[in-house]
Write a protein that holds these residues in place. Structure first.
Motif, short mmCIF file in Angstrom:
data_model
loop_
_atom_site.label_atom_id
_atom_site.label_comp_id
_atom_site.label_asym_id
_atom_site.label_seq_id
_atom_site.Cartn_x
_atom_site.Cartn_y
_atom_site.Cartn_z
N ILE A 110 -12.27 -18.49 -2.62
CA ILE A 110 -12.19 -17.06 -2.92
C ILE A 110 -11.89 -16.28 -1.64
CG2 ILE A 110 -13.53 -15.03 -3.63
CD1 ILE A 110 -15.01 -16.89 -5.61
N MET A 111 -12.60 -16.57 -0.58
CA MET A 111 -12.39 -15.84 0.66
C MET A 111 -11.02 -16.15 1.27
SD MET A 111 -15.02 -14.06 0.50
CE MET A 111 -14.61 -13.09 1.94
N HIS A 112 -10.54 -17.37 1.07
CA HIS A 112 -9.19 -17.71 1.55
C HIS A 112 -8.14 -16.90 0.79
CE1 HIS A 112 -5.97 -20.07 3.31
NE2 HIS A 112 -5.47 -20.27 2.10
N LEU A 113 -8.31 -16.74 -0.51
CA LEU A 113 -7.40 -15.90 -1.28
C LEU A 113 -7.44 -14.47 -0.79
CD1 LEU A 113 -8.00 -17.26 -4.90
CD2 LEU A 113 -5.86 -17.42 -3.61
N PHE A 114 -8.63 -13.97 -0.46
CA PHE A 114 -8.74 -12.61 0.06
C PHE A 114 -8.00 -12.48 1.40
CE2 PHE A 114 -13.04 -11.55 -2.16
CZ PHE A 114 -12.41 -11.66 -3.38
N ALA A 115 -8.13 -13.47 2.24
CA ALA A 115 -7.44 -13.43 3.54
C ALA A 115 -5.93 -13.43 3.33
CB ALA A 115 -7.87 -14.61 4.40
N THR A 116 -5.45 -14.23 2.39
CA THR A 116 -4.02 -14.25 2.08
C THR A 116 -3.56 -12.91 1.55
OG1 THR A 116 -4.11 -16.62 1.58
CG2 THR A 116 -2.21 -15.39 0.73
N ALA A 117 -4.35 -12.32 0.63
CA ALA A 117 -3.99 -11.03 0.07
C ALA A 117 -3.95 -9.96 1.16
CB ALA A 117 -5.00 -10.64 -1.02
N LYS A 118 -4.91 -9.99 2.05
CA LYS A 118 -4.94 -9.01 3.14
C LYS A 118 -3.72 -9.16 4.03
CE LYS A 118 -6.98 -5.68 5.38
NZ LYS A 118 -7.08 -4.34 4.76
N HIS A 119 -3.36 -10.40 4.33
CA HIS A 119 -2.16 -10.64 5.15
C HIS A 119 -0.92 -10.12 4.43
CE1 HIS A 119 0.67 -12.63 7.81
NE2 HIS A 119 1.23 -13.20 6.75
N MET A 120 -0.84 -10.34 3.14
CA MET A 120 0.32 -9.88 2.38
C MET A 120 0.42 -8.35 2.37
SD MET A 120 0.46 -12.52 -0.84
CE MET A 120 1.27 -14.12 -0.68
N GLU A 121 -0.74 -7.68 2.40
CA GLU A 121 -0.73 -6.22 2.48
C GLU A 121 -0.14 -5.72 3.79
OE1 GLU A 121 -4.65 -4.71 2.07
OE2 GLU A 121 -4.72 -4.93 -0.10
#
Length: 298
Positions: free
Chosen positions: A21-32
């Motif tokens: 879950i936290m890895h997905l959040f980190a990916t989403a943040k990077h994509m932002e």
């Protein structure tokens, strides 16, 4: 606890560890924050929506297009499911013509678990009856994490039609797993003993919660029409109750919002509301999910 195998599909929050879950959040943040998104040009996504959807369907479409995918849209009118074809055969057809990812919303709880056997395309559960809605949960969690930076000890209340809510089911599991304290507000007839026994009143909720997650009444899943008379006063978020919430507290709702039923209309765009932020975050989080599935990293 045994290690969870790498996932080819996203069907349930129960398959996602906190680390994933936290890895997905980190990916989403990077994509932002980047102008250089991964590209899946030449890969095909099919959005198979056999129940109505505005936010989820549109959000997935934008996420897929931002990642360069070609997109097919199928609804109940365009699908052979209406002719008696099984969902599995529809998905097998999509696989056979070259679809890499199928995003599926349909009304039968748990059927996707069986459909994945023998399929070589990735499936995302976009809502299965009263079962789960994992990407809605992920965007809700991402929105909470953006604000509080942690889930440990966070007081979260989920309020509404719990018995019929796939959103409540996904979020209740994930929030508890991440360390939040989760309580629930609902009418007695909408309680679900398989979900929780931690029921409180809305007046108790606003005095204690850091995040208040409201749910609509799911009239389409009730055998008899549900009354909305006095619902706001008894179980909803009024302006008077909102004024008692902490200054740091936030309001969430997966939408569609029934203004004046579960929430006073004036509060939908109030300073505590994160309802439209959730919608914005939905695109980014779904991009992160698609990216992880395409890379085999979920």
């Amino acid at each position: 606890m045994p290690a969870i195998e790498s996932l080819s599909h996203l069907l349930s929050m129960k398959k996602l560890s906190n680390e994933r879950i936290m890895h997905l959040f980190a990916t989403a943040k990077h994509m932002e924050e980047t102008d250089r998104l991964p590209s899946y040009q030449g890969r095909f996504a099919a959005n198979l929506f056999l129940e109505p959807s505005t936010r989820t369907k549109s959000s997935f479409h934008i996420a897929e297009r931002r990642l360069g995918m070609d997109v097919l849209h199928l609804d109940d009118a365009a699908s052979s499911v209406t002719k008696g074809e099984s969902l599995y055969d529809t998905l097998k057809t999509l696989e056979s013509i070259g679809v890499d990812l199928a995003v599926v919303r349909q009304s039968e709880t748990g059927i996707l678990q069986e459909c994945t056997k023998g399929l070589n395309l990735s499936i995302v559960n976009a809502g299965d009856g009263c079962g789960e809605h994992p990407t809605q949960s992920l965007l809700d969690l991402y929105t909470i994490h953006e604000h509080f930076k942690s889930f440990k000890g966070l007081e979260v209340t989920i309020a509404g039609d719990l018995k019929h809510s796939r959103v409540a089911r996904s979020n209740a599991h994930a929030l508890k797993q991440l360390g939040a304290n989760v309580t629930f507000v609902t009418k007695p007839e909408w309680q679900d003993p398989t979900l929780t026994d931690q029921y409180i009143t809305m007046d108790e909720a606003v005095d204690r919660c850091d995040a208040l997650m409201l749910l609509r009444i799911q009239h389409e899943r009730h055998e008899q029409g549900a009354s909305v008379l006095s619902y706001l006063d008894q179980f909803g978020l009024t302006k008077e109750r909102e004024a008692r919430m902490g200054e740091h507290s936030i309001i969430l709702h997966p939408a569609p919002v029934n203004r004046g039923v579960e929430i006073d209309s004036d509060l939908v765009e109030s300073s505590k509301s994160r309802i439209f932020t959730q919608m914005k975050n939905g695109v980014t989080v779904r991009m992160a999910v698609i990216d992880a599935l395409m890379k085999g990293e979920l």
